[in-house]
Design a protein around this motif. Structure first.
Motif, PDB file in Angstrom:
ATOM      1  N   GLY A  51       0.816  -1.215   0.000  1.00  0.00           N
ATOM      2  CA  GLY A  51       0.000   0.000   0.000  1.00  0.00           C
ATOM      3  C   GLY A  51       0.846   1.259   0.000  1.00  0.00           C
ATOM      4  N   GLY A  52       1.907   1.262   0.787  1.00  0.00           N
ATOM      5  CA  GLY A  52       2.802   2.414   0.811  1.00  0.00           C
ATOM      6  C   GLY A  52       3.516   2.613  -0.510  1.00  0.00           C
ATOM      7  N   GLN A  58       2.022   6.520  -6.933  1.00  0.00           N
ATOM      8  CA  GLN A  58       0.960   7.374  -7.463  1.00  0.00           C
ATOM      9  C   GLN A  58       1.331   8.844  -7.274  1.00  0.00           C
ATOM     10  N   LEU A  59       1.872   9.186  -6.122  1.00  0.00           N
ATOM     11  CA  LEU A  59       2.264  10.572  -5.890  1.00  0.00           C
ATOM     12  C   LEU A  59       3.459  10.966  -6.752  1.00  0.00           C
ATOM     13  N   LEU A  61       4.403   9.668  -9.688  1.00  0.00           N
ATOM     14  CA  LEU A  61       4.160   9.628 -11.124  1.00  0.00           C
ATOM     15  C   LEU A  61       3.024  10.522 -11.577  1.00  0.00           C
ATOM     16  N   SER A  62       2.278  11.128 -10.676  1.00  0.00           N
ATOM     17  CA  SER A  62       1.168  11.995 -11.068  1.00  0.00           C
ATOM     18  C   SER A  62       1.728  13.325 -11.556  1.00  0.00           C
ATOM     19  N   PRO A  63       1.035  13.951 -12.504  1.00  0.00           N
ATOM     20  CA  PRO A  63       1.524  15.246 -12.987  1.00  0.00           C
ATOM     21  C   PRO A  63       1.428  16.288 -11.871  1.00  0.00           C
ATOM     22  N   GLN A  64       2.383  17.207 -11.890  1.00  0.00           N
ATOM     23  CA  GLN A  64       2.380  18.255 -10.875  1.00  0.00           C
ATOM     24  C   GLN A  64       1.219  19.196 -11.152  1.00  0.00           C
ATOM     25  N   ARG A  65       0.496  19.516 -10.116  1.00  0.00           N
ATOM     26  CA  ARG A  65      -0.660  20.389 -10.269  1.00  0.00           C
ATOM     27  C   ARG A  65      -0.390  21.694  -9.534  1.00  0.00           C
TER      28      ARG A  65
END
Length: 94
Positions: A51-52, A58-59, A61-65
């Motif tokens: 889970g970690g 996910q954090l 590889l997600s695009p920076q917002r």
């Protein structure tokens, strides 16, 4: 065997006979319980690790917002400068 060694073995046998041993069924029950606890702990640790890792990936590889823009249709506050008012000047005549 030497007499000294025979005496040591004899005292060891007397001490071992004086101690009560646990019933084999109880030993098996304890061992089974330990095994179940160990398996459950390992499974929990593995689940937390997976889970970690998933959350971290996910954090990462997600695009920076950037900041979230205001919703459409909501009024945006406007800043208005106060209007200068004519203030009376101090009188110079006494």
């Amino acid at each position: 065997m030497s007499r000294e060694l025979s005496g040591l073995y004899r005292s060891l046998a007397e001490e071992a006979d004086a101690r009560r041993l646990v019933v084999p069924e109880m030993l098996r029950r304890r061992a089974d319980r330990r095994a179940r606890v160990r398996v459950a702990g390992t499974a929990l640790a593995a689940a937390l690790l997976v889970g970690g890792a998933a959350t971290g990936a996910q954090l990462a590889l997600s695009p920076q917002r950037g900041p979230v823009p205001p919703l459409a249709g909501t009024p945006t506050p406007t800043v208005t400068a106060p209007t200068p008012s004519a203030s009376p000047s101090p009188s110079t005549t006494p």
